[in-house]
Design a protein around this motif. Structure first.
Motif, short mmCIF file in Angstrom:
data_model
loop_
_atom_site.label_atom_id
_atom_site.label_comp_id
_atom_site.label_asym_id
_atom_site.label_seq_id
_atom_site.Cartn_x
_atom_site.Cartn_y
_atom_site.Cartn_z
N ARG A 168 0.81 -1.17 0.23
CA ARG A 168 -0.05 0.05 -0.02
C ARG A 168 0.81 1.20 -0.10
O ARG A 168 0.81 2.16 -0.88
CB ARG A 168 -0.67 -0.08 1.11
CG ARG A 168 -2.00 -0.97 1.03
CD ARG A 168 -2.98 -0.58 2.38
NE ARG A 168 -2.71 -1.02 3.48
CZ ARG A 168 -2.68 -2.11 3.88
NH1 ARG A 168 -3.46 -3.10 3.60
NH2 ARG A 168 -2.39 -2.20 5.46
N GLU A 169 1.95 1.14 0.63
CA GLU A 169 2.73 2.43 0.89
C GLU A 169 3.51 2.54 -0.48
O GLU A 169 3.80 3.67 -1.10
CB GLU A 169 3.91 2.25 1.81
CG GLU A 169 3.31 2.31 3.31
CD GLU A 169 4.38 2.38 4.36
OE1 GLU A 169 5.25 3.44 4.21
OE2 GLU A 169 4.48 1.66 5.35
N ILE A 170 3.95 1.53 -1.29
CA ILE A 170 4.39 1.51 -2.36
C ILE A 170 3.51 2.18 -3.31
O ILE A 170 3.96 3.10 -4.07
CB ILE A 170 4.98 0.15 -2.95
CG1 ILE A 170 6.08 -0.25 -1.99
CG2 ILE A 170 5.55 0.13 -4.35
CD1 ILE A 170 6.54 -1.58 -2.25
N GLU A 171 2.27 1.65 -3.50
CA GLU A 171 1.48 2.07 -4.65
C GLU A 171 1.05 3.44 -4.30
O GLU A 171 0.55 4.12 -5.42
CB GLU A 171 0.22 1.16 -4.65
CG GLU A 171 0.16 -0.34 -5.02
CD GLU A 171 -1.01 -0.71 -5.80
OE1 GLU A 171 -1.01 -0.83 -6.97
OE2 GLU A 171 -1.76 -0.62 -4.86
N ALA A 172 1.30 3.96 -3.20
CA ALA A 172 0.82 5.32 -2.93
C ALA A 172 1.66 6.37 -3.68
O ALA A 172 1.29 7.62 -3.94
CB ALA A 172 0.71 5.77 -1.39
#
Length: 479
Positions: free
Chosen positions: A96-100
């Motif tokens: 999720r952090e990467i995709e943000a």
């Protein structure tokens, strides 16, 4: 491509080392307080192994940028390798952090050894770009990587991984633990039972693998090995002969002993007795040296994983050779390692021939006689060599080779190599006569016009007298 790595442990550190040693800059995030030290030690061992593994000039290493956050590491990245611990909730949080922050078209590859892409993609904003790229340790040496997830992201990952010298295997359908770990798990379960039942120690089992079928598996897979076991009648005969044994109660494959304190203590104690005399980094170096030796043997036979070494060397040569300017040609250099020295502390005789042979290979690539050309059924064979030893070289010396073309005709060309130290001292020379051959017919053959043209272009730079020793033999002594 802009590369990023999230996680710098055993697997993540191996990925980072492979990226960097291929000349790529990589942004890294790992919150572990010792991450920089750990990755630095892994990179040092990887660098040491690559110097042993490749004869071609290695690329200038890339740089590692340590990011303060995941967002900082992956911003603007084209390819992101996630290598955090095997907890699905943790991986979901990291993804999720990467995709943000990551670009929408970035490939996000997980090193997971067990989770399926569909599990990793749960709740993702752009699920199709999340794939599995599962390697095997040490990542910087072992070529195979299981690529699971399909689609454009898997294709882009495959292209990058091949350029990194890896052997990506695209798995068509997802399954828990992919392929490699499922095979390893079967052996692991049996090994646990053998220790649990007191039949073998950890060292007994490891010896049977490393002195037996492990060596076969290093150069030939399971099915091809069994095909040979079937003799002239092949796989069908093997299955007819040994297939019924699959129904015999030889294995406890579908059962596993309880990993209670007793069994854990037994395995740990036996493993300590087996390997405890060596630290982890020592064991890594021993492992790497053994793998390098296997790779070189496989490369000499143009077989299996050895082909990846040859392909990488050709790629390194191709990258380095076009940068050569001036004349004599500066196409090859080498560093004298401690293993190259003799009892006098000097570089031993056959290593000079290796340096000259590698310089000749670089010249062949320079004129277009590379791997693709050889696959067409033609090559060049050295038919005569004369080496002069002029000065001493010791471990650590950097040697530069200057190459001249002294002459050529339709079937032959004559090379002169001069080996010099970084300070310019000439330490050895070699003269080689090479013959162009039709490898299918096993006889000399004229070179094609385009290769003659390349030799003509090199010869046009050869001005002035040849070295006074060129064409001379060994001086006579005595009566």
């Amino acid at each position: 491509m802009r590369l990023a790595a999230v996680g710098g442990g055993v697997i993540g550190g191996g990925w980072i080392a492979r990226f960097v040693l291929n000349g790529h800059d990589v942004a890294v995030f790992d919150p572990h307080p010792e991450a920089q030290r750990i990755v630095g030690e892994v990179l040092a061992n990887a660098s040491r192994a690559w110097v042993k593994l490749f004869n071609a000039p290695l690329p200038e290493p890339g740089t590692i940028t340590w990011a303060a956050s995941i967002a900082e590491a992956v911003e603007g990245a084209d390819y992101i390798q996630e290598s955090v611990p095997e907890r699905l909730d943790l991986k979901h949080a990291i993804l999720r952090e990467i995709e943000a922050v990551a670009p929408e078209d970035a490939v996000v590859a997980s090193s997971t050894s067990g989770f399926k892409p569909s599990e990793l993609r749960e709740g993702a904003a752009h699920p199709d770009r999340i794939i599995v790229a599962h390697p095997f340790n040490p990542v910087y040496l072992l070529p195979v990587v299981e690529v699971v997830g399909g689609g454009a992201a898997a294709g882009r990952a495959r292209d990058l991984l091949e350029k990194l010298g890896m052997k990506p295997v695209l798995i068509a359908r997802e399954i828990d633990a992919h392929i490699g770990d499922r095979l390893l798990e079967a052996v692991w379960r049996e090994a646990l039972w053998l220790v649990n039942d007191g039949i073998a120690t950890t060292e007994d089992i490891d010896d049977i693998i490393r002195f037996g079928f492990g060596l076969r598996w290093a150069q030939m897979g399971l099915f091809e090995t069994y095909r040979i076991a079937g003799g002239e009648a092949g796989m069908r005969h093997f299955l007819a002969q040994f297939g019924p044994a699959l129904k015999w109660p030889w294995t406890k494959l579908m059962d596993v002993p309880d990993l209670d304190d007793r069994l854990i203590d037994t395995i740990a104690a036996q493993s300590d007795a087996q390997s405890g005399a060596h630290g982890i980094r020592d064991l890594e170096r021993i492992r790497d040296d053994n793998l390098v030796g296997i790779f070189h043997a496989l490369k000499a036979n143009d077989w299996g994983a050895g082909r990846t070494v040859a392909q990488m060397e050709n790629r390194f040569y191709a990258r380095a050779i076009p940068e050569a300017t001036g004349y004599p040609l500066a196409l090859h250099q080498a560093r004298v390692s401690g293993e190259w020295t003799d009892y006098n502390g000097h570089m031993t005789e056959f290593r000079y021939l290796q340096v000259f042979g590698d310089a000749t290979d670089a010249f062949l690539i320079h004129i277009g006689l590379d791997a693709d050309y050889r696959e067409g059924g033609s090559s060049a064979y050295t038919v005569e060599t004369h080496i002069r030893h002029l000065a001493e070289t010791r471990a650590g010396d950097v040697l530069r080779v200057e190459t001249r073309l002294l002459g050529h005709d339709a079937k032959r060309f004559r090379l002169h190599h001069s080996v010099k130290t970084a300070e310019g001292t000439e330490v050895a020379t070699a003269e080689h006569m090479l013959l162009h051959v039709d490898t299918n017919q096993g006889r000399a053959a004229p070179m094609p016009p385009e290769m003659i043209a390349r030799l003509d272009a090199v010869a046009a730079q050869e001005r002035g007298p040849h070295p006074d020793h060129a064409g001379a033999g060994i001086r006579a002594v005595g009566g």
